[in-house]
Design a protein around this motif. Structure first.
Motif, PDB file in Angstrom:
ATOM      1  N   ALA A 150     -11.425   4.422   2.509  1.00 45.92           N
ATOM      2  CA  ALA A 150     -10.809   3.097   2.505  1.00 45.92           C
ATOM      3  C   ALA A 150      -9.625   3.037   3.453  1.00 45.92           C
ATOM      4  N   SER A 151      -8.867   4.130   3.541  1.00 45.32           N
ATOM      5  CA  SER A 151      -7.707   4.160   4.427  1.00 45.32           C
ATOM      6  C   SER A 151      -8.134   4.010   5.876  1.00 45.32           C
ATOM      7  N   LYS A 152      -9.193   4.698   6.247  1.00 44.84           N
ATOM      8  CA  LYS A 152      -9.681   4.580   7.627  1.00 44.84           C
ATOM      9  C   LYS A 152     -10.128   3.151   7.915  1.00 44.84           C
ATOM     10  N   ALA A 153     -10.840   2.571   6.936  1.00 41.46           N
ATOM     11  CA  ALA A 153     -11.294   1.196   7.128  1.00 41.46           C
ATOM     12  C   ALA A 153     -10.113   0.245   7.222  1.00 41.46           C
ATOM     13  N   PHE A 154      -9.124   0.458   6.349  1.00 42.33           N
ATOM     14  CA  PHE A 154      -7.985  -0.444   6.326  1.00 42.33           C
ATOM     15  C   PHE A 154      -7.162  -0.316   7.602  1.00 42.33           C
ATOM     16  N   ASN A 155      -6.981   0.922   8.083  1.00 42.36           N
ATOM     17  CA  ASN A 155      -6.239   1.087   9.328  1.00 42.36           C
ATOM     18  C   ASN A 155      -6.983   0.452  10.490  1.00 42.36           C
ATOM     19  N   GLY A 156      -8.304   0.434  10.409  1.00 44.07           N
ATOM     20  CA  GLY A 156      -9.065  -0.294  11.411  1.00 44.07           C
ATOM     21  C   GLY A 156      -8.796  -1.782  11.337  1.00 44.07           C
ATOM     22  N   VAL A 157      -8.693  -2.319  10.119  1.00 44.52           N
ATOM     23  CA  VAL A 157      -8.341  -3.723   9.930  1.00 44.52           C
ATOM     24  C   VAL A 157      -6.975  -3.996  10.533  1.00 44.52           C
ATOM     25  N   GLU A 158      -6.027  -3.102  10.230  1.00 37.62           N
ATOM     26  CA  GLU A 158      -4.667  -3.297  10.725  1.00 37.62           C
ATOM     27  C   GLU A 158      -4.638  -3.318  12.247  1.00 37.62           C
ATOM     28  N   GLN A 195       4.290   5.405  -7.176  1.00 35.92           N
ATOM     29  CA  GLN A 195       3.660   5.272  -8.486  1.00 35.92           C
ATOM     30  C   GLN A 195       2.167   4.989  -8.343  1.00 35.92           C
ATOM     31  N   ALA A 196       1.799   4.167  -7.378  1.00 40.92           N
ATOM     32  CA  ALA A 196       0.385   3.869  -7.143  1.00 40.92           C
ATOM     33  C   ALA A 196      -0.379   5.137  -6.766  1.00 40.92           C
ATOM     34  N   MET A 197       0.225   5.958  -5.935  1.00 44.16           N
ATOM     35  CA  MET A 197      -0.415   7.212  -5.536  1.00 44.16           C
ATOM     36  C   MET A 197      -0.614   8.118  -6.743  1.00 44.16           C
ATOM     37  N   LYS A 198       0.362   8.139  -7.628  1.00 41.27           N
ATOM     38  CA  LYS A 198       0.233   8.938  -8.852  1.00 41.27           C
ATOM     39  C   LYS A 198      -0.899   8.406  -9.719  1.00 41.27           C
ATOM     40  N   HIS A 211       1.603  14.173   5.757  1.00 37.77           N
ATOM     41  CA  HIS A 211       0.644  14.408   4.679  1.00 37.77           C
ATOM     42  C   HIS A 211      -0.049  13.140   4.184  1.00 37.77           C
ATOM     43  N   HIS A 212       0.603  11.988   4.300  1.00 36.40           N
ATOM     44  CA  HIS A 212       0.114  10.803   3.565  1.00 36.40           C
ATOM     45  C   HIS A 212       0.143   9.506   4.370  1.00 36.40           C
ATOM     46  N   HIS A 213       0.174   9.572   5.695  1.00 38.80           N
ATOM     47  CA  HIS A 213       0.356   8.350   6.471  1.00 38.80           C
ATOM     48  C   HIS A 213      -0.751   7.330   6.206  1.00 38.80           C
ATOM     49  N   GLY A 214      -2.016   7.747   6.316  1.00 37.95           N
ATOM     50  CA  GLY A 214      -3.110   6.799   6.149  1.00 37.95           C
ATOM     51  C   GLY A 214      -3.153   6.185   4.765  1.00 37.95           C
ATOM     52  N   GLU A 215      -3.000   7.041   3.743  1.00 37.35           N
ATOM     53  CA  GLU A 215      -3.013   6.541   2.371  1.00 37.35           C
ATOM     54  C   GLU A 215      -1.867   5.574   2.130  1.00 37.35           C
ATOM     55  N   ALA A 216      -0.670   5.959   2.584  1.00 37.43           N
ATOM     56  CA  ALA A 216       0.511   5.139   2.314  1.00 37.43           C
ATOM     57  C   ALA A 216       0.429   3.794   3.017  1.00 37.43           C
ATOM     58  N   MET A 266      -2.214   2.107   3.905  1.00 36.40           N
ATOM     59  CA  MET A 266      -3.208   1.277   3.236  1.00 36.40           C
ATOM     60  C   MET A 266      -2.667   0.721   1.928  1.00 36.40           C
ATOM     61  N   LEU A 267      -1.993   1.557   1.144  1.00 37.76           N
ATOM     62  CA  LEU A 267      -1.463   1.100  -0.136  1.00 37.76           C
ATOM     63  C   LEU A 267      -0.311   0.117   0.048  1.00 37.76           C
ATOM     64  N   GLN A 268       0.487   0.299   1.078  1.00 43.48           N
ATOM     65  CA  GLN A 268       1.548  -0.669   1.351  1.00 43.48           C
ATOM     66  C   GLN A 268       0.951  -2.026   1.702  1.00 43.48           C
ATOM     67  N   GLY A 269      -0.159  -2.002   2.434  1.00 44.87           N
ATOM     68  CA  GLY A 269      -0.797  -3.248   2.846  1.00 44.87           C
ATOM     69  C   GLY A 269      -1.547  -3.951   1.735  1.00 44.87           C
ATOM     70  N   THR A 270      -1.736  -3.278   0.595  1.00 42.37           N
ATOM     71  CA  THR A 270      -2.408  -3.902  -0.542  1.00 42.37           C
ATOM     72  C   THR A 270      -1.464  -3.975  -1.727  1.00 42.37           C
ATOM     73  N   VAL A 271      -1.261  -2.852  -2.398  1.00 41.13           N
ATOM     74  CA  VAL A 271      -0.382  -2.810  -3.565  1.00 41.13           C
ATOM     75  C   VAL A 271       1.016  -3.316  -3.210  1.00 41.13           C
ATOM     76  N   GLY A 272       1.537  -2.884  -2.068  1.00 40.95           N
ATOM     77  CA  GLY A 272       2.891  -3.274  -1.682  1.00 40.95           C
ATOM     78  C   GLY A 272       3.020  -4.764  -1.441  1.00 40.95           C
ATOM     79  N   LEU A 273       2.129  -5.315  -0.616  1.00 40.57           N
ATOM     80  CA  LEU A 273       2.209  -6.749  -0.332  1.00 40.57           C
ATOM     81  C   LEU A 273       1.987  -7.580  -1.587  1.00 40.57           C
TER      82      LEU A 273
END
Length: 382
Positions: A352-360, A203-206, A88-93, A95-102
């Motif tokens: 943004a998730s698609k763009a970020f996964n492209g970056v990754e 929490q970020a997703m919320k 359900h949330h792979h792309g969103e998660a 991307m958020l791990q690579g920003t908020v998480g880091l």
């Protein structure tokens, strides 16, 4: 760990490294075998159960056999819950791990100091290699059968060896202040990062108005319990598999653990500047405004995240208010306009998730260097 015991538990964990991995890496460094191991890391796609590892050095082969054991109490229900979350949330998660998480890991003074002091391990191109290593983990977590075929365990085990390399390089350099900092990349830092990349992301997703079911939340925390284990953390310090309990534990410690430091601000700026190069024209401000909403202003300010004219516009978007044309229409080609009546941030987040996964993925394949690296010396600039 409980809310009552977690502070003492983490204090004890701060004095502990990873004896099994540390002994292996120390031996490899002393015998100047690191380059050989890096060559193997680059040529072995995955270290799957049952694969012929006869080409590995005996010490490394023996280590991998021990390291392959599953977490205590790991079950099919845990795997299914994790797979449900990523379905359900792979792309969103990721991307958020690579920003908020880091960024969250940079808010730990010890973590930020460790990362900055080994900054040259990122190579002459700056943070690209280190960010790509993290990106590989975030992407691999949601791959089909990743928690079944051993591929995720293999990726995490390689990161475990890199952590051991950092500890040994600091020990051999004589530059680390053990009295002040505890053990480099200690079990406290490893488990703390697992909290950041799991419950902090939920929490970020919320904050962004993304609905995550209770079972999916449990699955994501289970996935990070799994990663925490394969990073070499003993059972007594593992992230709990219960999402509610993980959140209570993290909330009780976050404001003690997170502080604004020059190192944290430097690392955040370095990451932000790196990603800026790959985002679509005009998207960076909206992207950072979204990260601010996900992280909250308190912690975004602590990390030194830049403000933009879109910051104030971002908050009502997460609450489902009218689309702000400057974000929705001007920066994302009108895609967000279609989301009126729902949460427009979901459209922005998806783009943004698609763009970020492209970056990754670009980072992972750049110069064919897509595997963690061990190093011979602290100031090695490879």
């Amino acid at each position: 760990m409980t809310v009552e015991t977690i502070a003492d538990a983490l204090e004890a964990a701060n004095k502990v490294g990873d004896p099994l991995a540390d002994a292996l890496v120390s031996d490899l460094i002393d015998n100047k075998e690191v380059d050989g191991v890096n060559g193997l890391f680059r040529t072995i796609g995955t270290l799957k159960p049952g694969q012929d590892n006869s080409q590995l050095p005996l010490r490394l082969r023996e280590f991998l056999e021990v390291a392959a054991a599953e977490p205590p109490g790991w079950s099919e229900a845990d795997v299914q819950a994790a797979e449900g979350f990523f379905a359900h949330h792979h792309g969103e998660a990721s991307m958020l791990q690579g920003t908020v998480g880091l960024i969250g890991t940079y808010l730990s003074p010890t973590g930020a100091f460790t990362l900055r002091s080994t900054g040259r391990l990122g190579g002459v191109e700056g943070p690209g290699r280190r960010l790509s290593q993290s990106s590989r983990l975030f992407l691999d977590m949601g791959n089909r059968n990743a928690l079944r075929d051993g591929s995720l365990a293999a990726t995490v085990t390689k990161v475990r060896l890199v952590h051991a390399s950092v500890r040994q390089l600091h020990k051999k350099s004589g530059e680390w202040d053990y009295e002040k900092w505890g053990e480099p990349v200690s079990q406290k830092y490893t488990t703390g990062a697992s909290f950041v990349f799991s419950t902090q992301i939920l929490q970020a997703m919320k904050h962004l108005g993304i609905d995550v079911s209770r079972e999916d939340a449990r699955g994501f925390v289970c996935a990070w319990h799994y990663v925490n284990h394969y990073l070499g953390t003993p059972e007594q310090w593992l992230l709990p598999k219960d999402a509610g309990e993980a959140e209570r534990l993290w909330n009780s410690q976050r404001d003690t653990e997170w502080q604004k430091t020059d190192d944290g601000v430097f690392m955040t700026r370095q990451a932000v500047d790196f990603y800026r190069k790959f985002l679509p024209p005009g998207a960076h401000d909206a992207y950072m405004a979204m990260v601010r909403v996900a992280l909250t202003d308190t912690y975004a300010d602590m990390a030194g995240l830049p403000h933009s004219v879109l910051d104030l516009a971002g908050k009502p978007l997460a609450a489902g208010h009218d689309v702000i044309s400057g974000i929705g229409g001007g920066l994302f080609g009108g895609a967000a306009k279609e989301a009126v009546g729902v949460n427009p941030y979901k459209e922005i987040l998806g783009i943004a998730s698609k763009a970020f996964n492209g970056v990754e993925r670009f980072a992972l394949t750049h110069d064919e260097d897509d595997q963690p690296q061990m190093h011979q010396e602290l100031h090695d600039n490879r």
